[in-house]
Design a protein around this motif. Structure first.
Motif, mmCIF file in Angstrom:
data_model
loop_
_atom_site.group_PDB
_atom_site.id
_atom_site.type_symbol
_atom_site.label_atom_id
_atom_site.label_comp_id
_atom_site.label_asym_id
_atom_site.label_seq_id
_atom_site.Cartn_x
_atom_site.Cartn_y
_atom_site.Cartn_z
ATOM 1 N N LEU A 1 0.874 6.635 -8.612
ATOM 2 C CA LEU A 1 0.779 5.319 -9.002
ATOM 3 C C LEU A 1 2.159 4.990 -10.007
ATOM 4 C CD1 LEU A 1 -3.015 4.581 -8.883
ATOM 5 C CD2 LEU A 1 -1.208 4.134 -7.149
ATOM 6 N N GLN B 1 -2.359 -10.808 -6.974
ATOM 7 C CA GLN B 1 -1.850 -9.478 -7.013
ATOM 8 C C GLN B 1 -1.975 -8.821 -8.594
ATOM 9 O OE1 GLN B 1 -1.425 -7.572 -4.379
ATOM 10 N NE2 GLN B 1 -1.736 -9.064 -3.521
ATOM 11 N N ILE B 2 -1.820 -9.713 -9.591
ATOM 12 C CA ILE B 2 -1.928 -9.260 -10.895
ATOM 13 C C ILE B 2 -3.145 -8.623 -11.421
ATOM 14 C CG2 ILE B 2 -1.675 -9.813 -13.468
ATOM 15 C CD1 ILE B 2 0.555 -11.825 -12.454
ATOM 16 N N GLU C 1 -6.095 4.510 -0.245
ATOM 17 C CA GLU C 1 -6.577 3.174 0.210
ATOM 18 C C GLU C 1 -7.096 2.965 1.300
ATOM 19 O OE1 GLU C 1 -3.929 0.006 -1.643
ATOM 20 O OE2 GLU C 1 -5.065 -1.455 -0.889
ATOM 21 N N LYS D 1 -5.307 -7.863 -8.796
ATOM 22 C CA LYS D 1 -5.694 -6.416 -8.077
ATOM 23 C C LYS D 1 -5.099 -5.126 -8.890
ATOM 24 C CE LYS D 1 -5.270 -4.649 -3.552
ATOM 25 N NZ LYS D 1 -4.793 -4.893 -2.214
ATOM 26 N N LYS D 2 -3.902 -5.436 -9.405
ATOM 27 C CA LYS D 2 -3.371 -4.258 -10.074
ATOM 28 C C LYS D 2 -4.150 -3.846 -11.227
ATOM 29 C CE LYS D 2 0.974 -2.372 -11.859
ATOM 30 N NZ LYS D 2 2.110 -2.729 -12.409
ATOM 31 N N ARG D 3 -4.438 -4.622 -11.751
ATOM 32 C CA ARG D 3 -5.387 -4.509 -13.040
ATOM 33 C C ARG D 3 -6.580 -3.635 -12.628
ATOM 34 N NH1 ARG D 3 -7.861 -9.268 -15.572
ATOM 35 N NH2 ARG D 3 -5.727 -10.323 -15.513
ATOM 36 N N ILE E 1 -7.116 -1.970 -9.923
ATOM 37 C CA ILE E 1 -6.748 -0.435 -9.292
ATOM 38 C C ILE E 1 -6.556 0.384 -10.740
ATOM 39 C CG2 ILE E 1 -4.841 0.646 -8.315
ATOM 40 C CD1 ILE E 1 -4.595 -1.462 -6.369
ATOM 41 N N LYS E 2 -5.742 -0.214 -11.783
ATOM 42 C CA LYS E 2 -5.608 0.655 -12.722
ATOM 43 C C LYS E 2 -7.080 1.041 -13.586
ATOM 44 C CE LYS E 2 -2.281 -0.357 -15.472
ATOM 45 N NZ LYS E 2 -1.247 -1.010 -16.368
ATOM 46 N N PHE F 1 1.518 3.914 -13.971
ATOM 47 C CA PHE F 1 0.372 4.191 -14.282
ATOM 48 C C PHE F 1 0.202 5.364 -15.484
ATOM 49 C CE2 PHE F 1 -2.922 1.885 -11.408
ATOM 50 C CZ PHE F 1 -2.145 0.926 -11.376
#
Ligand code: SF4
Length: 460
Positions: free
Chosen positions: A6, A62-63, A34, A65-67, A69-70, A9
């Protein structure tokens, strides 16, 4: 060493590993998959695989979602390391985020944070309870009003340099040729900053050691601030007892300062000598009483100083409480790059520092001090927290604003970071002036222009 597929990350995952005291010699391999409805994070540590699945967040943002995922990747690494090393951490998988800020955003989203902290993020009961108490103390002080602005002024000079210090601060004797020019430049920047402030909420002169300036220099800075001050909370981090005098305290009083910091860090003379603080235990007490005649006073202590054990820390804390300052901040030692002690000091275990921090929490509570703000630093001993405690009604609004990031900050001086909070409080726009004094002096016109663009010309 962490290998992750990723992008971007790696440093977040390394923070989790660092919190466990793991260094780069341990190889950690991250696999990420995923599937239609799940995120699968697998970590391979010492040949053993640990896999965890989470439902895919339902969002088109998307922001966000990325948060998430992290968050799941960090949480999975926390669980994997916890199983592999057989230990848990007081703050669980919470790294790189201010705990109270996260608690507020969870409350906004779901109406609660306790279950999220304990069940999801694996934060201990004690630390969750600390956050809960802080949110209670902040009632009536925590304010989301995007007109609010704090003024921060930075003085990057100290009488001498403490050996644990990693701040951008210079010994004032070696900087002597530049101090007058710094003051003139700072005054110019403060004058230009008045128009950027919408609703002034507090003023904070930090350092360094602001009172290491001579009286004429200090007076110039204070006179510039006078034109902005509307009678708000006004703190000066006087700091080192060796340069606090009746004369500079009186000057601060004449200019409307309401609160000063007189920082012992420890009351053990052997430690003060070891860490290069150029003052004695009795000087701290004398300067505290001097300051208390005029101001509310904050005192800072550090848990985990070199060669101190629990009893040394207990002595300092008990002594501080006996003086009855308005506000006591308990830091955990944080040795970063740039401090003299980084390489040469052995560090205490998480449990030993936690014992000090827990003792402080319990004893301060028994003496009417309530926790009101906290923050954690990446390299803090045991990855533990710094917590500010105050007597009722003596909390520092600037400290709350700085931690919760609910208020814009007009910051002046070298290494000062101005911040604008967006009207929906979702984003913070920043401008950092150069860290180094010479670059600051040379670029002042650009700095003033950039700050105007940040505060006046950008649609936030
Ligand atoms: S007084 Fe504070 S800023 Fe100055 S050298 Fe010591 S720790 Fe650093």
């Amino acid at each position: 060493m962490i290998e992750t597929p990723l992008t971007g990350f790696e440093s977040d995952l390394r923070e989790v590993a660092t919190a466990f005291g793991v260094d780069d010699s341990l190889r950690i391999k991250h696999l990420f998959k995923e599937s239609p409805d799940r995120l699968i994070n697998t970590f391979v540590i010492n040949g053993q695989s640990y896999a965890y699945g989470n439902l895919i967040p339902e969002t088109n943002d998307q922001i966000v979602k990325k948060r998430l995922i992290k968050r799941y990747a960090k949480l999975s690494l926390y669980k994997a390391l916890s199983r592999s090393l057989g230990k848990e951490l007081p703050w669980g998988a919470l790294t790189g985020i201010r705990p109270t800020k996260l608690a507020y955003s969870q409350i906004e989203e779901t109406g609660e944070f306790i279950d999220f902290f304990q069940s999801v993020m694996k934060v201990s009961e004690e630390k969750t309870s600390l956050v809960k108490k802080i949110l209670e103390t902040q009632k009536g002080l925590y304010e989301k009003n995007n007109l609010n602005t704090d003024l921060f002024v930075f003085i990057p000079f100290c009488p001498t340099r403490c050996k644990y210090c990693s701040f951008i601060s210079q010994d004032i004797k070696s900087a002597r040729g530049k101090v007058d020019e710094y003051v003139e430049t700072l005054v110019k920047e403060i004058n230009e900053s008045a128009q950027l402030i919408k609703k002034l909420r507090s003023i904070y002169i930090g350092g360094g050691t602001p009172v290491s300036l001579n009286i004429a220099q200090l007076d110039k800075v204070l006179c510039a601030i006078d034109k902005i001050n509307s009678g708000v909370e006004y703190t000066v981090e006087a700091g080192r007892p060796d340069v606090i005098t009746e004369e500079n305290l009186k000057l601060l009083k004449e200019h409307g300062v309401t609160r000063v910091c007189v920082n012992p860090q420890t009351f053990n003379q052997k430690t003060l000598d070891l860490i290069g603080r150029n003052h004695t235990e009795s000087q701290t007490i004398e300067k505290y009483h001097l300051a208390k005649k005029y101001f509310d006073v904050n005192m800072d202590l550090i848990a985990g100083l070199p060669e101190e054990d629990f009893n040394d820390f207990k002595y300092s804390l008990d002594k501080t409480i006996s003086l009855k300052p308005d506000d006591i901040t308990v830091h955990t030692l944080c040795l970063k790059k740039g401090s003299y002690l980084t390489q040469s000091t052995s560090r205490l275990s998480v449990n030993e520092i936690d014992e000090m921090v827990n003792y402080a929490h319990k004893t301060l509570g028994e003496n009417d001090y309530r926790p009101y703000y906290l923050y954690r630093q990446k390299y803090a001993a045991g990855n533990l927290e710094n917590t500010g405690y105050a007597l009722k009604g003596k909390e520092c609004v600037y400290n709350i604003d700085a931690m919760e990031e609910t208020t814009s900050v007009v910051a002046c001086g070298a290494n000062a970071i101005s911040k604008v909070v967006t009207s929906n409080f979702e984003r913070i726009e920043r401008y950092a002036s150069p860290k180094d004094v010479l670059s600051y002096l040379g670029k002042i016109d650009t700095i003033i222009q950039k700050k105007k663009e940040l505060f006046l010309e950008r649609e936030i």
